[in-house]
Design a protein around this motif. Structure first.
Motif, PDB file in Angstrom:
ATOM      1  N   ILE A  49       0.850  -1.190   0.000  1.00  0.00           N
ATOM      2  CA  ILE A  49       0.000   0.000   0.000  1.00  0.00           C
ATOM      3  C   ILE A  49       0.880   1.233   0.000  1.00  0.00           C
ATOM      4  N   SER A  50       0.658   2.116  -0.955  1.00  0.00           N
ATOM      5  CA  SER A  50       1.435   3.358  -1.052  1.00  0.00           C
ATOM      6  C   SER A  50       0.526   4.533  -0.771  1.00  0.00           C
ATOM      7  N   GLN A  51       0.987   5.426   0.079  1.00  0.00           N
ATOM      8  CA  GLN A  51       0.223   6.624   0.399  1.00  0.00           C
ATOM      9  C   GLN A  51       1.014   7.870   0.013  1.00  0.00           C
ATOM     10  N   LYS A  52       0.290   8.869  -0.465  1.00  0.00           N
ATOM     11  CA  LYS A  52       0.884  10.162  -0.762  1.00  0.00           C
ATOM     12  C   LYS A  52      -0.030  11.261  -0.275  1.00  0.00           C
ATOM     13  N   PRO A  53       0.447  12.343   0.331  1.00  0.00           N
ATOM     14  CA  PRO A  53       1.852  12.521   0.689  1.00  0.00           C
ATOM     15  C   PRO A  53       2.200  11.716   1.937  1.00  0.00           C
ATOM     16  N   SER A  54       3.472  11.529   2.192  1.00  0.00           N
ATOM     17  CA  SER A  54       3.857  10.846   3.424  1.00  0.00           C
ATOM     18  C   SER A  54       3.836  11.814   4.605  1.00  0.00           C
ATOM     19  N   ARG A  55       4.030  13.086   4.277  1.00  0.00           N
ATOM     20  CA  ARG A  55       4.068  14.091   5.334  1.00  0.00           C
ATOM     21  C   ARG A  55       3.761  15.442   4.718  1.00  0.00           C
ATOM     22  N   ASP A  56       3.040  16.282   5.457  1.00  0.00           N
ATOM     23  CA  ASP A  56       2.756  17.626   4.956  1.00  0.00           C
ATOM     24  C   ASP A  56       2.443  18.559   6.121  1.00  0.00           C
ATOM     25  N   ILE A  57       2.754  19.805   5.896  1.00  0.00           N
ATOM     26  CA  ILE A  57       2.377  20.860   6.837  1.00  0.00           C
ATOM     27  C   ILE A  57       1.367  21.742   6.116  1.00  0.00           C
ATOM     28  N   CYS A  58       0.202  21.911   6.712  1.00  0.00           N
ATOM     29  CA  CYS A  58      -0.910  22.573   6.036  1.00  0.00           C
ATOM     30  C   CYS A  58      -1.349  23.802   6.819  1.00  0.00           C
ATOM     31  N   GLN A  59      -1.868  24.753   6.097  1.00  0.00           N
ATOM     32  CA  GLN A  59      -2.389  25.966   6.718  1.00  0.00           C
ATOM     33  C   GLN A  59      -3.820  25.739   7.183  1.00  0.00           C
ATOM     34  N   ARG A  60      -4.131  26.323   8.293  1.00  0.00           N
ATOM     35  CA  ARG A  60      -5.502  26.271   8.815  1.00  0.00           C
ATOM     36  C   ARG A  60      -6.493  26.746   7.768  1.00  0.00           C
ATOM     37  N   GLY A  61      -7.604  26.027   7.620  1.00  0.00           N
ATOM     38  CA  GLY A  61      -8.655  26.413   6.689  1.00  0.00           C
ATOM     39  C   GLY A  61      -8.524  25.822   5.300  1.00  0.00           C
ATOM     40  N   THR A  62      -7.395  25.211   5.005  1.00  0.00           N
ATOM     41  CA  THR A  62      -7.208  24.595   3.691  1.00  0.00           C
ATOM     42  C   THR A  62      -7.644  23.130   3.728  1.00  0.00           C
ATOM     43  N   SER A  63      -7.624  22.511   2.564  1.00  0.00           N
ATOM     44  CA  SER A  63      -7.978  21.092   2.444  1.00  0.00           C
ATOM     45  C   SER A  63      -6.824  20.343   1.807  1.00  0.00           C
ATOM     46  N   LEU A  64      -6.703  19.082   2.140  1.00  0.00           N
ATOM     47  CA  LEU A  64      -5.642  18.247   1.591  1.00  0.00           C
ATOM     48  C   LEU A  64      -6.209  16.889   1.219  1.00  0.00           C
ATOM     49  N   THR A  65      -5.813  16.397   0.057  1.00  0.00           N
ATOM     50  CA  THR A  65      -6.256  15.078  -0.388  1.00  0.00           C
ATOM     51  C   THR A  65      -5.112  14.083  -0.286  1.00  0.00           C
ATOM     52  N   ILE A  66      -5.380  12.972   0.372  1.00  0.00           N
ATOM     53  CA  ILE A  66      -4.423  11.895   0.543  1.00  0.00           C
ATOM     54  C   ILE A  66      -4.780  10.774  -0.419  1.00  0.00           C
ATOM     55  N   GLN A  67      -3.782  10.266  -1.106  1.00  0.00           N
ATOM     56  CA  GLN A  67      -4.009   9.196  -2.067  1.00  0.00           C
ATOM     57  C   GLN A  67      -3.513   7.858  -1.511  1.00  0.00           C
ATOM     58  N   CYS A  68      -4.221   6.809  -1.864  1.00  0.00           N
ATOM     59  CA  CYS A  68      -3.860   5.450  -1.437  1.00  0.00           C
ATOM     60  C   CYS A  68      -3.918   4.530  -2.649  1.00  0.00           C
ATOM     61  N   GLN A  69      -2.786   3.913  -2.973  1.00  0.00           N
ATOM     62  CA  GLN A  69      -2.689   3.012  -4.112  1.00  0.00           C
ATOM     63  C   GLN A  69      -2.284   1.632  -3.617  1.00  0.00           C
ATOM     64  N   VAL A  70      -2.997   0.610  -4.064  1.00  0.00           N
ATOM     65  CA  VAL A  70      -2.709  -0.766  -3.663  1.00  0.00           C
ATOM     66  C   VAL A  70      -2.216  -1.542  -4.874  1.00  0.00           C
ATOM     67  N   ASP A  71      -1.327  -2.510  -4.632  1.00  0.00           N
ATOM     68  CA  ASP A  71      -0.720  -3.237  -5.751  1.00  0.00           C
ATOM     69  C   ASP A  71      -1.585  -4.391  -6.254  1.00  0.00           C
ATOM     70  N   SER A  72      -2.771  -4.560  -5.696  1.00  0.00           N
ATOM     71  CA  SER A  72      -3.673  -5.605  -6.160  1.00  0.00           C
ATOM     72  C   SER A  72      -5.113  -5.138  -5.942  1.00  0.00           C
ATOM     73  N   GLN A  73      -6.039  -5.773  -6.608  1.00  0.00           N
ATOM     74  CA  GLN A  73      -7.439  -5.379  -6.478  1.00  0.00           C
ATOM     75  C   GLN A  73      -7.989  -5.855  -5.127  1.00  0.00           C
ATOM     76  N   VAL A  74      -8.634  -4.966  -4.426  1.00  0.00           N
ATOM     77  CA  VAL A  74      -9.210  -5.296  -3.123  1.00  0.00           C
ATOM     78  C   VAL A  74     -10.618  -4.735  -3.051  1.00  0.00           C
ATOM     79  N   THR A  75     -11.473  -5.451  -2.358  1.00  0.00           N
ATOM     80  CA  THR A  75     -12.855  -5.000  -2.222  1.00  0.00           C
ATOM     81  C   THR A  75     -12.980  -3.923  -1.159  1.00  0.00           C
ATOM     82  N   MET A  76     -12.394  -4.208   0.007  1.00  0.00           N
ATOM     83  CA  MET A  76     -12.575  -3.337   1.159  1.00  0.00           C
ATOM     84  C   MET A  76     -11.332  -2.478   1.362  1.00  0.00           C
ATOM     85  N   MET A  77     -11.535  -1.164   1.437  1.00  0.00           N
ATOM     86  CA  MET A  77     -10.478  -0.237   1.825  1.00  0.00           C
ATOM     87  C   MET A  77     -10.995   0.596   2.985  1.00  0.00           C
ATOM     88  N   PHE A  78     -10.097   0.922   3.891  1.00  0.00           N
ATOM     89  CA  PHE A  78     -10.475   1.630   5.103  1.00  0.00           C
ATOM     90  C   PHE A  78      -9.551   2.832   5.295  1.00  0.00           C
TER      91      PHE A  78
END
Lengths: 112, 113
Positions: B4-33
């Motif tokens: 499982i790969s996640q991006k970003p691994s680390r970030d510093i964000c300003q109050r009031g902004t939004s951030l999207t985290i990505q999750c990529q898996v090396d195989s097809q899976v039904t359930m992600m949490f």
């Protein structure tokens, strides 16, 4: 209410000093009890899954056991590299799907 | 096992902004949490993301604050919206393998200033 309680909260051992970590649980519809190791700054690393009372699993210096109310993670002759937080979780059925409920973890420090 | 790969691994964000985290898996899976781990705390489930359906949120978590996408069987995103310092946490993606084992990514460390 489904609940997982781990003890002790923290444990300090000398290298070679064996001990056990406890995970007690109350859950309706247990679908597995999981043990994970988590190092600082890392995601949890899967160790074991246990499904039924009496089941045991081993990996190197670690051995996990399960009863109807609790699980133990036995650490035999630990080394400093075994220092980590050990997390216990139960896979519970809720709202038609499975989810993991975690305990607070045991922070293990093994000193040479 | 699943990688499982996640991006970003680390970030510093300003109050009031939004951030999207990505999750990529090396195989097809039904359930992600998606889990949150606040400083010094254990893991708390935010939501379950199944492909082709709306995410199921746990008590205390709402879609407006944590919108989730699950466009296919190997990818998901979690957005943390309108961030405040209380959102400073590790956000973890996990998947259930075919053998019922649940694996975790390395996590995304967010600090909100």
């Amino acid at each position: 209410e489904d609940q997982v309680t781990q003890s002790p909260e923290a444990l300090r051992l000398q290298e070679g000093e064996s001990s056990s970590l406890n995970c007690s649980y109350t859950v309706s519809g247990l679908r597995g009890l999981f043990w994970y190791r988590q190092d600082p700054g890392k995601g949890p690393e899967f160790l074991f899954t246990l499904y039924s009372a009496g089941e045991e699993k081993e990996k190197e210096r670690l051995k996990a056991t399960l009863t109807k109310k609790e699980s133990f993670l036995h650490i035999t002759a630990p080394k400093p590299e075994d220092s980590a937080t050990y997390l216990c979780a139960v896979n519970a059925r809720s709202g038609g799907y499975n989810k993991l409920i975690f305990g607070a973890g045991t922070r293990l420090a093994v000193h040479p | 096992s699943a990688v499982i790969s996640q991006k970003p691994s680390r970030d510093i964000c300003q109050r009031g902004t939004s951030l999207t985290i990505q999750c990529q898996v090396d195989s097809q899976v039904t359930m992600m949490f998606w889990y949150r781990q606040q400083p010094g705390q254990s893991l708390t489930l935010i939501a379950t993301a199944n492909q082709g359906s709306e995410a199921t949120y746990e008590s205390g978590f709402v879609i407006d604050k944590f919108p989730i996408s699950r466009p296919n069987l190997t990818f998901s995103t979690l957005t943390v919206s309108n961030m405040s310092p209380e959102d400073s946490s590790i956000y973890l993606c996990s998947v259930a393998s075919s053998g019922n084992t649940i694996y975790f990514g390395e996590g995304s460390w967010l600090t909100v200033v």
